[in-house]
Structure formats: C-alpha cells, structure tokens
Design a protein around this motif. Structure first.
Motif, PDB file in Angstrom:
ATOM      1  N   GLY A 208       0.791  -1.223   0.000  1.00  0.00           N
ATOM      2  CA  GLY A 208       0.000   0.000   0.000  1.00  0.00           C
ATOM      3  C   GLY A 208       0.819   1.266   0.000  1.00  0.00           C
ATOM      4  O   GLY A 208       0.261   2.367   0.040  1.00  0.00           O
ATOM      5  N   THR A 209       2.151   1.150  -0.038  1.00  0.00           N
ATOM      6  CA  THR A 209       3.033   2.313   0.009  1.00  0.00           C
ATOM      7  C   THR A 209       3.605   2.592  -1.370  1.00  0.00           C
ATOM      8  O   THR A 209       4.014   1.673  -2.076  1.00  0.00           O
ATOM      9  N   ILE A 210       3.669   3.856  -1.739  1.00  0.00           N
ATOM     10  CA  ILE A 210       4.161   4.232  -3.053  1.00  0.00           C
ATOM     11  C   ILE A 210       5.603   3.763  -3.248  1.00  0.00           C
ATOM     12  O   ILE A 210       6.418   3.777  -2.319  1.00  0.00           O
ATOM     13  N   GLU A 211       5.903   3.300  -4.448  1.00  0.00           N
ATOM     14  CA  GLU A 211       7.242   2.806  -4.752  1.00  0.00           C
ATOM     15  C   GLU A 211       8.205   3.974  -4.913  1.00  0.00           C
ATOM     16  O   GLU A 211       7.883   4.971  -5.575  1.00  0.00           O
ATOM     17  N   PRO A 212       9.399   3.894  -4.321  1.00  0.00           N
ATOM     18  CA  PRO A 212      10.353   5.004  -4.449  1.00  0.00           C
ATOM     19  C   PRO A 212      10.930   5.075  -5.854  1.00  0.00           C
ATOM     20  O   PRO A 212      10.972   4.068  -6.576  1.00  0.00           O
ATOM     21  N   GLY A 213      11.391   6.256  -6.231  1.00  0.00           N
ATOM     22  CA  GLY A 213      12.042   6.391  -7.510  1.00  0.00           C
ATOM     23  C   GLY A 213      13.341   5.616  -7.586  1.00  0.00           C
ATOM     24  O   GLY A 213      13.745   5.140  -8.646  1.00  0.00           O
ATOM     25  N   ALA A 214      13.999   5.492  -6.431  1.00  0.00           N
ATOM     26  CA  ALA A 214      15.245   4.727  -6.347  1.00  0.00           C
ATOM     27  C   ALA A 214      15.350   4.141  -4.949  1.00  0.00           C
ATOM     28  O   ALA A 214      14.920   4.751  -3.971  1.00  0.00           O
ATOM     29  N   PHE A 215      15.902   2.949  -4.855  1.00  0.00           N
ATOM     30  CA  PHE A 215      16.085   2.297  -3.565  1.00  0.00           C
ATOM     31  C   PHE A 215      17.258   2.941  -2.825  1.00  0.00           C
ATOM     32  O   PHE A 215      18.306   3.225  -3.413  1.00  0.00           O
ATOM     33  N   THR A 216      17.080   3.196  -1.539  1.00  0.00           N
ATOM     34  CA  THR A 216      18.138   3.745  -0.694  1.00  0.00           C
ATOM     35  C   THR A 216      18.631   2.670   0.256  1.00  0.00           C
ATOM     36  O   THR A 216      17.842   2.113   1.035  1.00  0.00           O
ATOM     37  N   ARG A 217      19.920   2.363   0.192  1.00  0.00           N
ATOM     38  CA  ARG A 217      20.477   1.378   1.104  1.00  0.00           C
ATOM     39  C   ARG A 217      20.577   2.009   2.501  1.00  0.00           C
ATOM     40  O   ARG A 217      21.239   3.024   2.678  1.00  0.00           O
ATOM     41  N   PRO A 218      19.916   1.422   3.486  1.00  0.00           N
ATOM     42  CA  PRO A 218      19.895   2.036   4.819  1.00  0.00           C
ATOM     43  C   PRO A 218      21.188   1.781   5.588  1.00  0.00           C
ATOM     44  O   PRO A 218      21.966   0.888   5.262  1.00  0.00           O
ATOM     45  N   ASP A 219      21.362   2.556   6.649  1.00  0.00           N
ATOM     46  CA  ASP A 219      22.510   2.343   7.532  1.00  0.00           C
ATOM     47  C   ASP A 219      22.318   1.085   8.371  1.00  0.00           C
ATOM     48  O   ASP A 219      23.275   0.351   8.632  1.00  0.00           O
ATOM     49  N   TYR A 220      21.092   0.850   8.801  1.00  0.00           N
ATOM     50  CA  TYR A 220      20.716  -0.358   9.538  1.00  0.00           C
ATOM     51  C   TYR A 220      19.518  -0.983   8.829  1.00  0.00           C
ATOM     52  O   TYR A 220      18.676  -0.267   8.289  1.00  0.00           O
ATOM     53  N   HIS A 221      19.429  -2.296   8.881  1.00  0.00           N
ATOM     54  CA  HIS A 221      18.348  -2.994   8.177  1.00  0.00           C
ATOM     55  C   HIS A 221      17.910  -4.184   9.029  1.00  0.00           C
ATOM     56  O   HIS A 221      18.695  -5.095   9.291  1.00  0.00           O
ATOM     57  N   PHE A 222      16.647  -4.146   9.473  1.00  0.00           N
ATOM     58  CA  PHE A 222      16.056  -5.247  10.226  1.00  0.00           C
ATOM     59  C   PHE A 222      14.692  -5.555   9.632  1.00  0.00           C
ATOM     60  O   PHE A 222      14.096  -4.728   8.948  1.00  0.00           O
ATOM     61  N   THR A 223      14.192  -6.731   9.908  1.00  0.00           N
ATOM     62  CA  THR A 223      12.858  -7.098   9.435  1.00  0.00           C
ATOM     63  C   THR A 223      11.814  -7.005  10.548  1.00  0.00           C
ATOM     64  O   THR A 223      10.648  -7.338  10.325  1.00  0.00           O
ATOM     65  N   SER A 224      12.224  -6.571  11.722  1.00  0.00           N
ATOM     66  CA  SER A 224      11.282  -6.421  12.822  1.00  0.00           C
ATOM     67  C   SER A 224      11.802  -5.385  13.807  1.00  0.00           C
ATOM     68  O   SER A 224      13.013  -5.094  13.864  1.00  0.00           O
ATOM     69  N   MET A 225      10.896  -4.836  14.600  1.00  0.00           N
ATOM     70  CA  MET A 225      11.298  -3.951  15.679  1.00  0.00           C
ATOM     71  C   MET A 225      12.002  -4.705  16.782  1.00  0.00           C
ATOM     72  O   MET A 225      12.910  -4.177  17.441  1.00  0.00           O
ATOM     73  N   ALA A 226      11.632  -5.953  16.978  1.00  0.00           N
ATOM     74  CA  ALA A 226      12.284  -6.761  18.003  1.00  0.00           C
ATOM     75  C   ALA A 226      13.767  -6.896  17.710  1.00  0.00           C
ATOM     76  O   ALA A 226      14.614  -6.830  18.619  1.00  0.00           O
ATOM     77  N   ALA A 227      14.113  -7.068  16.436  1.00  0.00           N
ATOM     78  CA  ALA A 227      15.517  -7.212  16.066  1.00  0.00           C
ATOM     79  C   ALA A 227      16.296  -5.927  16.316  1.00  0.00           C
ATOM     80  O   ALA A 227      17.455  -5.950  16.743  1.00  0.00           O
ATOM     81  N   LEU A 228      15.668  -4.778  16.080  1.00  0.00           N
ATOM     82  CA  LEU A 228      16.319  -3.507  16.399  1.00  0.00           C
ATOM     83  C   LEU A 228      16.557  -3.380  17.906  1.00  0.00           C
ATOM     84  O   LEU A 228      17.651  -2.988  18.346  1.00  0.00           O
ATOM     85  N   ALA A 229      15.556  -3.707  18.701  1.00  0.00           N
ATOM     86  CA  ALA A 229      15.718  -3.619  20.152  1.00  0.00           C
ATOM     87  C   ALA A 229      16.806  -4.574  20.635  1.00  0.00           C
ATOM     88  O   ALA A 229      17.601  -4.227  21.523  1.00  0.00           O
ATOM     89  N   ASP A 230      16.861  -5.762  20.062  1.00  0.00           N
ATOM     90  CA  ASP A 230      17.924  -6.719  20.429  1.00  0.00           C
ATOM     91  C   ASP A 230      19.301  -6.142  20.120  1.00  0.00           C
ATOM     92  O   ASP A 230      20.224  -6.254  20.926  1.00  0.00           O
ATOM     93  N   ALA A 231      19.427  -5.528  18.945  1.00  0.00           N
ATOM     94  CA  ALA A 231      20.722  -4.967  18.543  1.00  0.00           C
ATOM     95  C   ALA A 231      21.118  -3.810  19.447  1.00  0.00           C
ATOM     96  O   ALA A 231      22.298  -3.649  19.790  1.00  0.00           O
ATOM     97  N   ALA A 232      20.157  -3.011  19.857  1.00  0.00           N
ATOM     98  CA  ALA A 232      20.444  -1.874  20.724  1.00  0.00           C
ATOM     99  C   ALA A 232      20.894  -2.333  22.109  1.00  0.00           C
ATOM    100  O   ALA A 232      21.653  -1.623  22.793  1.00  0.00           O
ATOM    101  N   GLU A 233      20.453  -3.491  22.532  1.00  0.00           N
ATOM    102  CA  GLU A 233      20.815  -4.013  23.850  1.00  0.00           C
ATOM    103  C   GLU A 233      22.069  -4.864  23.825  1.00  0.00           C
ATOM    104  O   GLU A 233      22.639  -5.183  24.872  1.00  0.00           O
TER     105      GLU A 233
END
Length: 234
Positions: A208-233
């Motif tokens: 449901g989200t508009i497709e970007p004109g170009a893909f931006t490679r992120p600084d961090y990449h997770f598939t869940s919020m839980a994984a971000l919280a794990d990495a932060a801890e």
C-alpha cells in the motif's frame, strides 16, 4: 560501517506501517465490508488499488481521506458503494493493531533513547495508535502539527528544531521506518542515520506504500522492531 547504536540519543519513528500494521488493518476493514456484502477481497489487489487512489492531487489528510479513497476503489473490488462504507473504513482505523513486536520493542528502547513519533496520520488517529503502543513517546509530530506529509523535508525540519531546542542535533537521531519513499530516501538526503524496518520482507512489491524512484540502502536494516531492540541491547 554504521555507527554504534549506543551513540544516539533519539530514535524517531514512522508509525503507520512501521509500528501499526497499516496493511493488515486496511485489508481486514475492507474484508469486513466485503463479508457483509458477500464479496471476497484479495489483499494485494486492495493494497495496489489503495496506493493508486491515495496519492492523488485531491487527497485529504489521512485517515480522513479513507472516505474518498473507499469511493474510488470500491467499484474495482466489487464492494458496495456509499459514503457510509467509507466512514466505516475511516472509523475502523481506531481498531488497527500494532505489529506483535512493536510495543515491547518500544518499551525496551525507551529505557535508553528518547522516542519521537513522526506520522503522516492526523492527531486524532495518532492518539489511538500511541495508546495501542503503550504511550512510549517522548514527543510526537503529526501531519496536523507540521502541515505537510513526509517525504517533505519540512516535516523533518520541525523535528530537528525540537531536538535542537533540547540541546541536541540531527546527528543524535536514528530515524526508523519501513517506507523507502516516505522516510528512508529523504532521511538520507537530510543527513540522518537511518534504519529500515522491512515489514514486507516476505512479500514482493511495496503493497500500500508508493514505490520510491530509487532504492536507498539504509545504515541499519532489520525485518522487525524486536531485532532492532535486540541490537540496541547487545
């Protein structure tokens, strides 16, 4: 290499689609209307139609715009027409669920960071989302506050001004979001460190989200919020 997660003071968050299950809520609401009318709704088709109808010059603020959007997509989905169905879709936003990992991950992150919500949703809808998420936010900015929607840089500038008012800068922010179009691309352009939560990692396309004109490679990449919280801890 990405910075140490411990070096940030703030995490700013997209809300609808990153923390709140926007696609699941939208499809469930449309299916409920379809069930009453004896019509099955294909989820991916509904999201594609929504995307095309939502991002038009005559669009209103979300979620109020769902009334107009419903009128545009109902015929293609074989759903009953009538403003009352669009109003039901709009009101159903209050019941949209958070992703299962969102509230717990935010509670963990709030112990270390100041969490700031940045949402294209109106304030009335955000207040319900914040309650669903356990009220974890240090501050929140909605489309009603900024007068513009992401990816307009002016939205981000409002947040930068707030952070500067607390004696910090954009260098202290990690911006967390699922939308390449609304958040990841523009955050890179504005010099923010960003984190992509790829909620659709197991599905093709942008839903449901508009497709970007170009893909931006992120600084961090997770598939869940839980994984971000794990990495932060870690």
């Amino acid at each position: 290499m990405a910075r140490d997660l411990r070096s940030f003071r703030y995490m700013t968050f997209d809300v609808v689609g990153t923390l709140i299950d926007f696609e699941g809520g939208l499809v469930a609401s449309l299916r409920a209307i379809g069930d009453r009318a004896g019509r099955a709704v294909d989820g991916e088709e509904a999201l594609s139609l929504y995307r095309k109808a939502r991002y038009t010059p005559d669009a209103d603020r979300f979620p109020d715009d769902l009334v107009r959007v419903y009128g545009a997509i109902a015929p293609a989905l074989g759903l009953p027409e009538g403003r009352e169905h669009g109003e039901a879709l709009r009101q159903g936003v209050r019941g949209w669920a958070a992703f299962p990992d969102s509230a717990e991950a935010l509670a963990r992150l709030a112990r270390r960071y100041r969490l700031v919500a940045m949402t294209n949703a109106q304030r009335w809808a955000f207040e319900g989302f914040a309650e669903t998420l356990g009220q974890p936010f240090h501050a929140a900015f909605t489309v009603d506050d900024t007068g513009v929607e992401k990816p307009d840089p002016a939205f981000f500038e409002r947040v930068f001004a707030f952070v500067e008012g607390e004696g910090h800068s954009r260098d202290d922010i990690l911006h967390v979001a699922q939308s390449q179009y609304h958040d990841i691309g523009v955050s890179r352009q504005l010099g923010l460190t960003n984190c992509w939560i790829e909620r659709r990692h197991d599905r093709e396309g942008y839903g449901g989200t508009i497709e970007p004109g170009a893909f931006t490679r992120p600084d961090y990449h997770f598939t869940s919020m839980a994984a971000l919280a794990d990495a932060a801890e870690a």
